[in-house]
Motif scaffolding. Structure first.
Motif, PDB file in Angstrom:
ATOM      1  N   UNK B   1     -40.788  33.989   2.639  1.00 14.79           N
ATOM      2  CA  UNK B   1     -39.959  33.422   3.604  1.00 14.79           C
ATOM      3  C   UNK B   1     -38.661  33.174   2.625  1.00 14.79           C
ATOM      4  N   UNK B   2     -37.308  33.397   3.428  1.00  9.33           N
ATOM      5  CA  UNK B   2     -36.200  33.258   2.777  1.00  9.33           C
ATOM      6  C   UNK B   2     -35.973  31.918   2.395  1.00  9.33           C
ATOM      7  N   UNK B   3     -35.201  31.518   1.538  1.00  9.71           N
ATOM      8  CA  UNK B   3     -34.965  30.228   1.203  1.00  9.71           C
ATOM      9  C   UNK B   3     -33.902  29.703   2.317  1.00  9.71           C
ATOM     10  N   UNK B   4     -34.151  28.640   2.692  1.00 14.58           N
ATOM     11  CA  UNK B   4     -33.365  27.934   3.850  1.00 14.58           C
ATOM     12  C   UNK B   4     -32.200  27.142   3.202  1.00 14.58           C
ATOM     13  N   UNK B   5     -31.216  26.951   3.889  1.00 15.89           N
ATOM     14  CA  UNK B   5     -30.059  26.082   3.427  1.00 15.89           C
ATOM     15  C   UNK B   5     -30.371  24.586   3.440  1.00 15.89           C
ATOM     16  N   UNK B   6     -29.688  23.682   2.791  1.00 17.31           N
ATOM     17  CA  UNK B   6     -29.866  22.226   3.194  1.00 17.31           C
ATOM     18  C   UNK B   6     -29.115  21.924   4.214  1.00 17.31           C
ATOM     19  N   UNK B   7     -29.650  21.281   5.247  1.00 20.54           N
ATOM     20  CA  UNK B   7     -28.876  21.082   6.281  1.00 20.54           C
ATOM     21  C   UNK B   7     -28.501  19.482   6.538  1.00 20.54           C
ATOM     22  N   UNK B   8     -29.535  18.669   5.857  1.00 23.82           N
ATOM     23  CA  UNK B   8     -29.184  17.257   5.877  1.00 23.82           C
ATOM     24  C   UNK B   8     -29.415  16.682   4.589  1.00 23.82           C
ATOM     25  N   UNK B   9     -28.611  15.548   4.272  1.00 29.98           N
ATOM     26  CA  UNK B   9     -28.769  14.810   3.102  1.00 29.98           C
ATOM     27  C   UNK B   9     -28.891  13.378   3.091  1.00 29.98           C
ATOM     28  N   UNK B  10     -29.770  12.722   2.721  1.00 31.46           N
ATOM     29  CA  UNK B  10     -29.994  11.332   2.429  1.00 31.46           C
ATOM     30  C   UNK B  10     -29.745  10.691   1.243  1.00 31.46           C
ATOM     31  N   UNK B  11     -28.508  10.068   1.559  1.00 32.46           N
ATOM     32  CA  UNK B  11     -27.886   9.287   0.144  1.00 32.46           C
ATOM     33  C   UNK B  11     -28.417   7.900  -0.121  1.00 32.46           C
ATOM     34  N   UNK B  12     -28.079   7.438  -1.274  1.00 34.94           N
ATOM     35  CA  UNK B  12     -28.368   5.951  -1.759  1.00 34.94           C
ATOM     36  C   UNK B  12     -27.569   5.829  -2.841  1.00 34.94           C
ATOM     37  N   UNK B  13     -26.562   4.533  -2.500  1.00 37.63           N
ATOM     38  CA  UNK B  13     -25.378   4.500  -3.444  1.00 37.63           C
ATOM     39  C   UNK B  13     -24.557   5.642  -2.984  1.00 37.63           C
ATOM     40  N   UNK B  14     -23.925   6.118  -4.405  1.00 38.40           N
ATOM     41  CA  UNK B  14     -23.377   7.508  -4.162  1.00 38.40           C
ATOM     42  C   UNK B  14     -23.999   8.587  -4.607  1.00 38.40           C
ATOM     43  N   UNK B  15     -25.322   8.780  -4.834  1.00 34.31           N
ATOM     44  CA  UNK B  15     -26.112   9.852  -5.094  1.00 34.31           C
ATOM     45  C   UNK B  15     -26.841  10.402  -3.865  1.00 34.31           C
ATOM     46  N   UNK B  16     -27.190  11.619  -3.791  1.00 31.99           N
ATOM     47  CA  UNK B  16     -28.159  12.201  -3.041  1.00 31.99           C
ATOM     48  C   UNK B  16     -29.678  11.889  -3.227  1.00 31.99           C
ATOM     49  N   UNK B  17     -30.527  11.317  -2.356  1.00 36.05           N
ATOM     50  CA  UNK B  17     -31.833  10.878  -2.863  1.00 36.05           C
ATOM     51  C   UNK B  17     -32.881  11.845  -2.131  1.00 36.05           C
ATOM     52  N   UNK B  18     -32.606  12.418  -1.071  1.00 35.83           N
ATOM     53  CA  UNK B  18     -33.327  13.312  -0.354  1.00 35.83           C
ATOM     54  C   UNK B  18     -32.776  14.397   0.290  1.00 35.83           C
ATOM     55  N   UNK B  19     -33.465  15.775   0.401  1.00 33.26           N
ATOM     56  CA  UNK B  19     -32.735  16.608   1.224  1.00 33.26           C
ATOM     57  C   UNK B  19     -33.537  17.433   2.034  1.00 33.26           C
ATOM     58  N   UNK B  20     -33.106  17.888   3.158  1.00 31.79           N
ATOM     59  CA  UNK B  20     -33.872  18.654   4.110  1.00 31.79           C
ATOM     60  C   UNK B  20     -33.505  20.125   4.224  1.00 31.79           C
ATOM     61  N   UNK B  21     -34.130  20.936   4.394  1.00 30.22           N
ATOM     62  CA  UNK B  21     -33.691  22.370   4.659  1.00 30.22           C
ATOM     63  C   UNK B  21     -34.210  22.741   5.707  1.00 30.22           C
ATOM     64  N   UNK B  22     -33.591  23.861   6.442  1.00 27.14           N
ATOM     65  CA  UNK B  22     -34.276  24.315   7.650  1.00 27.14           C
ATOM     66  C   UNK B  22     -33.300  25.606   8.121  1.00 27.14           C
ATOM     67  N   UNK B  23     -33.402  25.753   9.394  1.00 31.15           N
ATOM     68  CA  UNK B  23     -32.722  26.898   9.968  1.00 31.15           C
ATOM     69  C   UNK B  23     -32.128  26.534  11.363  1.00 31.15           C
ATOM     70  N   UNK B  24     -31.117  27.057  11.610  1.00 29.28           N
ATOM     71  CA  UNK B  24     -30.455  26.789  12.971  1.00 29.28           C
ATOM     72  C   UNK B  24     -30.047  28.039  13.771  1.00 29.28           C
ATOM     73  N   UNK B  25     -30.476  28.135  15.136  1.00 34.69           N
ATOM     74  CA  UNK B  25     -29.969  29.336  15.872  1.00 34.69           C
ATOM     75  C   UNK B  25     -29.336  28.935  17.155  1.00 34.69           C
TER      76      UNK B  25
END
Lengths: 336, 336
Positions: B1-25
């Motif tokens: 599977x080709x790597x997916x781009x990061x579509x959504x970030x979840x931040x805490x304070x000034x840092x990114x805590x979690x990331x969601x990758x995926x695809x959009x058509x």
């Protein structure tokens, strides 16, 4: 950020439906690497995974002894509990020993994490109190420390409060991370949470479990907190939940603690190792599966403990009618 | 599977805590690409995102008219509802029109997806019935089709049942995907779910929304289902939930439907476009945020609709005590 390996797959029929990527660090008390998957140096908010480290000053200072905190109260201080009646009673009892009640808690109120407990509470016609907050035991411990330090408890969640200064110092001493310049955020319950390298969290638990690299008093406090959790495993999480079941199954071979957003940490005292896992997307189903795979690899238990771990490494997924439709399973990177 | 781009970030304070990758058509009714992020050709289980396509035979066959299904019943046939009293009443009423009751439903029972509804049900002292299953409206539609086809309804969830044959044919005709050799699984509610290229799901909704490439009868059925959802947007999801709020805010500019495991689909009738999103890890918070970003980009609404979308593209995250501690936000790949 370096790409993370796939740690957990969720299947449906014969196909993989969803994937969870992340990083895993297993180190000894000196920080020597036993296993590293993904970028283990990137800063990760430790969240509730380090509650046991946050509870060290409570014991080490003598505060717990002074106010008669026994195993259940100490286990609950390390807990993200499900808000079951037993958790609420332990938290209320701990506050009563301080001459306080739930009005002193600054964690806020939320419905019990246990659906069963939440529905029972709803059926009783009342809403949740701060005692139902999954962090109420930790906060009762903070209040106990404030009372023993003879400082005003109000504002004990703030970074500048004497209680949080002690707590932050304990995290720094065990993990070896320097938190003064670390990314900081506010946790779900209002206290500061710091982002530190995943290897630092793992090192903190290697030291917590083995006592190596800690002062004798701090090592003794760690042993006492672990013993409390082993004697009252339901306090640390709740009925049917991962951490409680893991400790019930594996006994004193492991201390394990989940944190929000896909963080999971563990100490393996006999092996002198610490484990830290971060799932990039924050999913608990993935951190639990990855933790089970790492525990199975390092401990290789047999009998019921082995069966329990095997079921968690590869867990059937059933639909509403109870039909098995897929599974949540550790990916190859964890099984090699 | 080709790597997916990061579509959504979840931040805490000034840092990114979690990331969601995926695809959009995003495609038109001919399948021409308007936007493609990640691997849009890989097969994705469509899950509940295609309930509106699954409901086409119900309308097209005349079954809905014969049994007096009006807007609420048709909207509920397209729904993953929250189990609120209004949803349960609509489902029960639909079954009554068929001379049936909830014993005919093969979806199984689960507690309402709405916490409020679940607690109210618990407080009333009874447990959930199959009417509370988020798919009960879809299943009532299947039963209606079985009655109109004059076939025994039992086993209507099975792939070989005449009802599912009609439903599968409607999905194939709208999406253009060949499902005979597609990966197949069992959905949460017991019916078959097929994995098809993300672009095919998007094309299905471009056709559903515009009528282009469909027979006149099927195009009319699609218009009728959309009109039903626009007239009863709370039926399709529930109070405060994404799809209901999106349709309340954007009106007939959009038909949008979530599916389990991070799938989200939409039709933009006036633009003749279809949208399909898959979050690799299955998180709904990410599919909703990504959908909001794509809708904002394509529709660029002003006023309340624009405000609602902006709040969903970058959504504050509050802790238990109500303090803003971070945000869930669309990542750069979606904002360019």
């Amino acid at each position: 950020m370096a790409p993370s390996p796939t740690l957990v797959e969720v299947t449906r029929g014969l196909a993989v439906e969803s994937r969870h990527c992340g990083a895993v660090a297993v180190v000894d008390a000196d920080g020597a690497t036993v296993l590293a998957l993904g970028d283990v140096e990137r800063p990760v908010f430790a969240r509730s995974s380090v509650k046991a480290l946050q509870a060290l000053p409570l014991v080490e200072s003598g505060a717990a002894d002074r106010f008669g905190f026994a195993e259940p109260e100490l286990a609950l201080a390390c807990a993200s509990h499900a808000g079951e009646p037993e958790h609420v009673a332990t938290a209320a009892g701990a506050l009563a020993r301080l001459g306080l009640d739930d009005a002193a808690l600054e964690c806020g109120a939320h419905w019990p994490l246990s659906d069963t407990a939440a529905r029972a509470l709803a059926a009783s016609g009342v809403g949740p109190s701060p005692l139902h907050n999954n962090c109420s035991g930790k906060h009762a411990g903070f209040l106990c420390l404030a009372c023993a330090m003879d400082v005003a408890p109000a504002g004990y969640v703030e970074a500048a409060h004497p209680v949080q200064r002690e707590v932050t110092a304990a995290i720094e001493a065990t993990t070896g991370a320097s938190l003064a310049s670390a990314p900081v955020g506010t946790d779900g319950c209002g206290v500061p949470t710091y982002a530190m390298p995943l290897v630092a969290i793992a090192r903190g638990f290697a030291r917590f479990g083995s006592g190596q690299g800690l002062t004798p008093a701090r090592a003794a406090a760690a042993r006492r907190l672990m013993a409390a959790v082993w004697s009252a495993p339901n306090q640390v999480s709740g009925t049917g939940r991962f951490d409680t079941q893991a400790i019930q199954a594996l006994g004193d071979a492991v201390f394990v603690k989940v944190g929000a957003e896909g963080v999971h940490a563990a100490a393996l005292p006999a092996l002198g190792l610490g484990i830290a896992i971060k799932i990039d997307d924050g999913a608990a189903r993935a951190s639990e599966t990855a933790m089970a795979a790492v525990l199975a690899r390092l401990l290789a238990p047999t009998g019921d403990a082995g069966d329990w771990l095997a079921d968690r490494v590869r867990r059937p997924l059933r639909n509403v009618a109870g039909k098995e439709v897929g599974e949540v399973r550790a990916a190859d990177a964890l099984l090699r």
